[in-house]
Design an enzyme around this catalytic site. Sequence first.
Site, PDB file in Angstrom:
ATOM      1  N   LYS A  53       0.775  -1.051  -0.051  1.00 39.42           N
ATOM      2  CA  LYS A  53       0.092  -0.182   0.022  1.00 39.42           C
ATOM      3  C   LYS A  53       0.864   1.240  -0.027  1.00 39.42           C
ATOM      4  CE  LYS A  53      -3.781  -2.416   2.202  1.00 39.42           C
ATOM      5  NZ  LYS A  53      -4.406  -2.873   3.404  1.00 39.42           N
ATOM      6  N   GLN A  97      -4.555  -2.165   9.724  1.00 42.53           N
ATOM      7  CA  GLN A  97      -4.470  -3.332   9.225  1.00 42.53           C
ATOM      8  C   GLN A  97      -4.882  -4.399  10.185  1.00 42.53           C
ATOM      9  OE1 GLN A  97      -3.412  -3.831   5.950  1.00 42.53           O
ATOM     10  NE2 GLN A  97      -3.968  -5.929   6.367  1.00 42.53           N
ATOM     11  N   ASP A 120     -11.107   2.509   4.055  1.00 40.35           N
ATOM     12  CA  ASP A 120     -11.166   1.262   3.935  1.00 40.35           C
ATOM     13  C   ASP A 120     -12.775   0.984   3.611  1.00 40.35           C
ATOM     14  OD1 ASP A 120      -8.995  -0.520   3.948  1.00 40.35           O
ATOM     15  OD2 ASP A 120      -8.725  -0.605   6.122  1.00 40.35           O
TER      16      ASP A 120
END
Length: 294
Positions: A53, A97, A120
């Site tokens: 990412k 995460q 997200d």
Amino acid sequence: MAATIINGKKVSNEIKEELKIKVDALKAKGITPGLAAVLIGEDPASATYVRSKAKACEKIGVYSEVIRRSADITAEELISIIEDLNGREEIDGILVQSPLPKHIDEQAMTLLIDPKKDVDGFHPFNVGMTLIGQPTFQSCTPYGIMELLRRYEIDPSGKEVVILGRSNIVGKPMGAMLVQKAKGANATVTTAHSRTKGFPEVCRRADILIAAIGQPEFVKGDWIKDAAVVIDVGINRVEDASKEKGYRLCGDVDFAECEKKASFITPVPGGVGPMTIAMLLTNTVKSAQRRLLL
Ligand code: NDP
């Protein structure tokens, strides 16, 4: 008939090029989009995801910051990290995460992220907006699949779509997106899961089959309707002594069998996976564009 292979890597690169133009335009106005990733513990897969990412951000000129903490972090410490990121103007997107250590309530942490920075698309506010057809930030994997369908001119309207898996990050939002009364959606959606009876028969109904169950090569060629579109979300490691690493990656679909019957199919790797990151960047740039209005 051999299927057309849906090239997620190529499409994701096109999206990144389009985003870079938007990032340059933002920078010309003094705004550098910023994404912060919080990585807790030593899980190697999580570390790899966060690294890719960060690399993708770098490629299109997005500022990226990785906050690493050990697995013995307290909930209070993590809360304070999230609250700090919520308050920082130069951070447009926050991701924590998964998985988090067991002593930390993951859902509670998601709730703490400012929905305006929830790139997200996991916060219930954003999930709800997707459900009512007014998307703000959409969950990146299903959003990426919608984008793949659009760019390959596969119109789900009036089609039977079967989604395997009902997770909050893939299966459920996927169904919510496809069922919308909107261009590029309008599908008839069935969601199957571990309590579904007659899995092969349910799959055979699908004009578009989306597999997200985390079971290696589970979907067999004779479960596929002729000329179905097959989207494989699964990322599974299976032992393979012939590989240097001792394993290979595969999806939830038996690619070799299904490719022979499908009209379109995504490979693993190189199908849905790269799209997830592309859509995370899309959400981050969208979030930064809001700063123009402030
Ligand atoms: P979850 O483990 O959260 O959910 C799995 C779902 O599949 C559940 O709904 C479960 O049913 C169902 N399921 C599991 N086993 C079976 C079975 N044998 N028969 C029928 N249904 C089954 O998974 P995720 O949605 O997070 O991920 C699914 C897969 O997609 C994984 O391989 C993951 O690595 C991959 N993934 C890939 C991404 C990408 O970027 N390409 C992003 C996210 C995930 P029940 O609810 O009844 O337990």
